[in-house]
Scaffold this motif. Structure first.
Motif, PDB file in Angstrom:
ATOM      1  N   HIS A   1      64.130  13.788  36.053  1.00 10.41           N
ATOM      2  CA  HIS A   1      63.124  12.794  36.452  1.00 10.41           C
ATOM      3  C   HIS A   1      61.747  13.164  35.905  1.00 10.41           C
ATOM      4  O   HIS A   1      61.352  14.331  35.924  1.00 10.41           O
ATOM      5  N   PRO A   2      61.009  12.179  35.406  1.00  7.67           N
ATOM      6  CA  PRO A   2      59.671  12.458  34.873  1.00  7.67           C
ATOM      7  C   PRO A   2      58.728  13.127  35.880  1.00  7.67           C
ATOM      8  O   PRO A   2      57.890  13.941  35.486  1.00  7.67           O
ATOM      9  N   ASP A   3      58.861  12.826  37.152  1.00 11.23           N
ATOM     10  CA  ASP A   3      58.017  13.475  38.163  1.00 11.23           C
ATOM     11  C   ASP A   3      58.347  14.953  38.310  1.00 11.23           C
ATOM     12  O   ASP A   3      57.576  15.708  38.893  1.00 11.23           O
ATOM     13  N   LYS A   4      59.499  15.354  37.784  1.00 10.23           N
ATOM     14  CA  LYS A   4      59.924  16.761  37.844  1.00 10.23           C
ATOM     15  C   LYS A   4      59.756  17.443  36.492  1.00 10.23           C
ATOM     16  O   LYS A   4      60.285  18.516  36.257  1.00 10.23           O
ATOM     17  N   GLY A   5      59.065  16.783  35.563  1.00 10.66           N
ATOM     18  CA  GLY A   5      58.804  17.363  34.256  1.00 10.66           C
ATOM     19  C   GLY A   5      59.702  16.859  33.139  1.00 10.66           C
ATOM     20  O   GLY A   5      59.586  17.304  32.003  1.00 10.66           O
ATOM     21  N   GLY A   6      60.603  15.930  33.440  1.00 10.89           N
ATOM     22  CA  GLY A   6      61.491  15.386  32.422  1.00 10.89           C
ATOM     23  C   GLY A   6      60.814  14.321  31.577  1.00 10.89           C
ATOM     24  O   GLY A   6      59.726  13.845  31.892  1.00 10.89           O
ATOM     25  N   SER A   7      61.483  13.948  30.515  1.00  4.41           N
ATOM     26  CA  SER A   7      60.988  12.928  29.599  1.00  4.41           C
ATOM     27  C   SER A   7      61.260  11.531  30.161  1.00  4.41           C
ATOM     28  O   SER A   7      62.367  11.245  30.606  1.00  4.41           O
ATOM     29  N   VAL A   8      60.256  10.668  30.113  1.00  2.00           N
ATOM     30  CA  VAL A   8      60.404   9.297  30.601  1.00  2.00           C
ATOM     31  C   VAL A   8      61.499   8.570  29.815  1.00  2.00           C
ATOM     32  O   VAL A   8      62.387   7.942  30.402  1.00  2.00           O
ATOM     33  N   SER A   9      61.470   8.663  28.489  1.00  2.58           N
ATOM     34  CA  SER A   9      62.436   7.923  27.683  1.00  2.58           C
ATOM     35  C   SER A   9      63.861   8.440  27.895  1.00  2.58           C
ATOM     36  O   SER A   9      64.801   7.653  27.948  1.00  2.58           O
TER      37      SER A   9
END
Length: 120
Positions: free
Chosen positions: A59-67
Motif C-alpha cells: 500500500h502506498p501509505d506503507k511506502g509502496g508504489s501507487v502504480s
C-alpha cells in the motif's frame, strides 16, 4: 532528470534510468507478492488473510508504489470476479536483495503448505 521539449517549447519530463529501475523493482516485487495471493486460493482459500499481509507491504501509505498497488489491486479484483489472470514474468536481473519480501514469501508459503498438509 532529463527533460525534452516539444514543438511548442513545453517542458516534458522524462524518467531517469534510476527512476525506471526503481519502478521495475517495485513492479517485480508486487508481482512476486501477488503470486502468493493466487497460491492462497482453492479449497483452502486463505486469500483474505494473504491479501491483508500484502497490503501491509504494497500500500502506498506503507511506502509502496501507487502504480504497482493499483495494478495488483486490479489483478485482485479480476481474480475475485472469477477471471483467469496470467501475471507477466517479473524481471529479476540486476535487482538488489529484498529481505523483507523474501521473508514474507517464505513465511506465507510455509503457512500455506502447512495448512494444505493439515487439511489433506
Amino acid at each position: 532528470d532529463a527533460h525534452l521539449y516539444d514543438a511548442q517549447s513545453t517542458e516534458v519530463s522524462v524518467d531517469s534510468s534510476a527512476e525506471v529501475a526503481a519502478q521495475e523493482f517495485e513492479q517485480a516485487r508486487g508481482l512476486r507478492l501477488f503470486a502468493l495471493y493466487l497460491a492462497a486460493g482453492g479449497a483452502l482459500c486463505m486469500r483474505q488473510t494473504v491479501w491483508r499481509r500484502l497490503v501491509a507491504i504494497l500500500h502506498p501509505d506503507k511506502g509502496g508504489s501507487v502504480s504497482v498497488f493499483q495494478q495488483v489491486n486490479d489483478y485482485k479484483r479480476r481474480v475475485d470476479a472469477g477471471e483467469e489472470v496470467v501475471l507477466p514474468k517479473p524481471p529479476t536481473a540486476g535487482f538488489p536483495p529484498d529481505q523483507a519480501v523474501d521473508d514474507m514469501v517464505l513465511r506465507i508459503q510455509s503457512e500455506l503448505d502447512g495448512r494444505a498438509a493439515t487439511d489433506a
